[in-house]
Design a protein around this motif. Structure first.
Motif, PDB file in Angstrom:
ATOM      1  N   ILE A 160      18.388 -19.999  -4.991  1.00  0.00           N
ATOM      2  CA  ILE A 160      18.038 -21.385  -5.271  1.00  0.00           C
ATOM      3  C   ILE A 160      17.589 -22.030  -3.970  1.00  0.00           C
ATOM      4  CG2 ILE A 160      18.910 -23.621  -6.063  1.00  0.00           C
ATOM      5  CD1 ILE A 160      20.981 -21.909  -7.729  1.00  0.00           C
ATOM      6  N   CYS A 161      16.433 -22.651  -4.016  1.00  0.00           N
ATOM      7  CA  CYS A 161      15.860 -23.259  -2.814  1.00  0.00           C
ATOM      8  C   CYS A 161      16.808 -24.310  -2.235  1.00  0.00           C
ATOM      9  CB  CYS A 161      14.511 -23.881  -3.141  1.00  0.00           C
ATOM     10  SG  CYS A 161      13.788 -24.776  -1.765  1.00  0.00           S
ATOM     11  N   GLU A 162      17.061 -24.216  -0.943  1.00  0.00           N
ATOM     12  CA  GLU A 162      17.974 -25.151  -0.276  1.00  0.00           C
ATOM     13  C   GLU A 162      17.402 -26.564  -0.215  1.00  0.00           C
ATOM     14  OE1 GLU A 162      20.777 -23.375   3.017  1.00  0.00           O
ATOM     15  OE2 GLU A 162      18.690 -22.938   3.472  1.00  0.00           O
ATOM     16  N   LYS A 163      16.083 -26.645  -0.309  1.00  0.00           N
ATOM     17  CA  LYS A 163      15.447 -27.958  -0.155  1.00  0.00           C
ATOM     18  C   LYS A 163      15.233 -28.668  -1.487  1.00  0.00           C
ATOM     19  CE  LYS A 163      13.404 -28.279   4.229  1.00  0.00           C
ATOM     20  NZ  LYS A 163      12.261 -28.765   4.988  1.00  0.00           N
ATOM     21  N   CYS A 164      14.597 -27.962  -2.414  1.00  0.00           N
ATOM     22  CA  CYS A 164      14.248 -28.647  -3.661  1.00  0.00           C
ATOM     23  C   CYS A 164      15.157 -28.264  -4.823  1.00  0.00           C
ATOM     24  CB  CYS A 164      12.784 -28.394  -4.014  1.00  0.00           C
ATOM     25  SG  CYS A 164      12.409 -26.686  -4.435  1.00  0.00           S
ATOM     26  N   GLY A 165      15.998 -27.244  -4.630  1.00  0.00           N
ATOM     27  CA  GLY A 165      16.953 -26.876  -5.672  1.00  0.00           C
ATOM     28  C   GLY A 165      16.374 -26.065  -6.800  1.00  0.00           C
ATOM     29  N   ILE A 213      14.684 -20.730   1.108  1.00  0.00           N
ATOM     30  CA  ILE A 213      13.861 -21.819   0.577  1.00  0.00           C
ATOM     31  C   ILE A 213      12.636 -21.228  -0.129  1.00  0.00           C
ATOM     32  CG2 ILE A 213      14.574 -23.627   2.208  1.00  0.00           C
ATOM     33  CD1 ILE A 213      11.914 -23.160   3.699  1.00  0.00           C
ATOM     34  N   CYS A 214      12.100 -21.965  -1.073  1.00  0.00           N
ATOM     35  CA  CYS A 214      10.969 -21.468  -1.853  1.00  0.00           C
ATOM     36  C   CYS A 214       9.677 -21.551  -1.035  1.00  0.00           C
ATOM     37  CB  CYS A 214      10.846 -22.234  -3.173  1.00  0.00           C
ATOM     38  SG  CYS A 214      10.242 -23.924  -2.993  1.00  0.00           S
ATOM     39  N   ILE A 215       8.665 -20.879  -1.538  1.00  0.00           N
ATOM     40  CA  ILE A 215       7.391 -20.792  -0.817  1.00  0.00           C
ATOM     41  C   ILE A 215       6.763 -22.179  -0.609  1.00  0.00           C
ATOM     42  CG2 ILE A 215       6.028 -20.317  -2.935  1.00  0.00           C
ATOM     43  CD1 ILE A 215       5.347 -18.399   0.283  1.00  0.00           C
ATOM     44  N   LYS A 216       6.930 -23.024  -1.606  1.00  0.00           N
ATOM     45  CA  LYS A 216       6.347 -24.364  -1.543  1.00  0.00           C
ATOM     46  C   LYS A 216       6.975 -25.172  -0.398  1.00  0.00           C
ATOM     47  CE  LYS A 216       5.456 -28.173  -4.666  1.00  0.00           C
ATOM     48  NZ  LYS A 216       6.615 -29.071  -4.533  1.00  0.00           N
ATOM     49  N   CYS A 217       8.295 -25.114  -0.324  1.00  0.00           N
ATOM     50  CA  CYS A 217       8.995 -25.859   0.724  1.00  0.00           C
ATOM     51  C   CYS A 217       8.707 -25.272   2.104  1.00  0.00           C
ATOM     52  CB  CYS A 217      10.488 -25.884   0.463  1.00  0.00           C
ATOM     53  SG  CYS A 217      10.935 -26.876  -0.967  1.00  0.00           S
ATOM     54  N   GLU A 218       8.549 -23.963   2.157  1.00  0.00           N
ATOM     55  CA  GLU A 218       8.250 -23.342   3.452  1.00  0.00           C
ATOM     56  C   GLU A 218       6.889 -23.794   3.935  1.00  0.00           C
ATOM     57  OE1 GLU A 218       9.556 -19.297   4.433  1.00  0.00           O
ATOM     58  OE2 GLU A 218       7.434 -18.915   4.827  1.00  0.00           O
TER      59      GLU A 218
END
Ligand SMILES: [Zn+2]
Length: 127
Positions: free
Chosen positions: A96-101, A117-122
């Motif tokens: 689960i992405c640490e930033k957006c969940g 973190i997910c690719i989008k947040c990275e």
């Protein structure tokens, strides 16, 4: 984090977590050895190193030391990241992405199981 979007699909399959945990743990062990090897290879850590080098030898040592530091820092960063993924796994938040969940893409996780973190947040972080 919007609570209403919390669905069952956010859970990572339990049967997948066990091999991932094993992988993360063995990677941490492996990287620690690598880190140690790099530090031992650092000319500055050589006890027989003399302080009365020629400037040429000195330059070589400086370069060697610099390289070792860069490599060690890179490896240390990886260890920190893997530990982070491992601790998330232990509290049931792996994948689960640490930033957006949101759920991190499983393809992304299979390439690098240590990502948190997910690719989008990275991409957002990098830009
Ligand atoms: Zn995200």
């Amino acid at each position: 984090m919007p609570k209403k979007e919390e669905k069952q699909e956010l859970k990572f399959p339990q049967k997948l977590l066990r091999p991932i945990k094993g992988f993360l743990e063995s990677e941490i062990v492996r990287l620690k050895k690598t880190e140690k090897g790099i530090r031992n290879g650092d000319p500055f850590s050589d006890p027989s190193r003399t302080l009365e080098n020629s400037s040429e030898e000195d330059a070589d040592e400086q370069i060697g030391h610099f390289e070792a530091q860069v490599k060690a820092r890179f490896v240390t960063k990886q260890i920190v990241q893997l530990r982070r993924a491992l601790s998330l796994l232990k509290i049931g938040k792996y994948g689960i992405c640490e930033k957006c969940g949101k759920m991190i893409d499983t393809d992304r996780l299979s390439i690098n199981p240590g990502v948190t973190i997910c690719i989008k947040c990275e991409k957002e972080r990098e830009s």
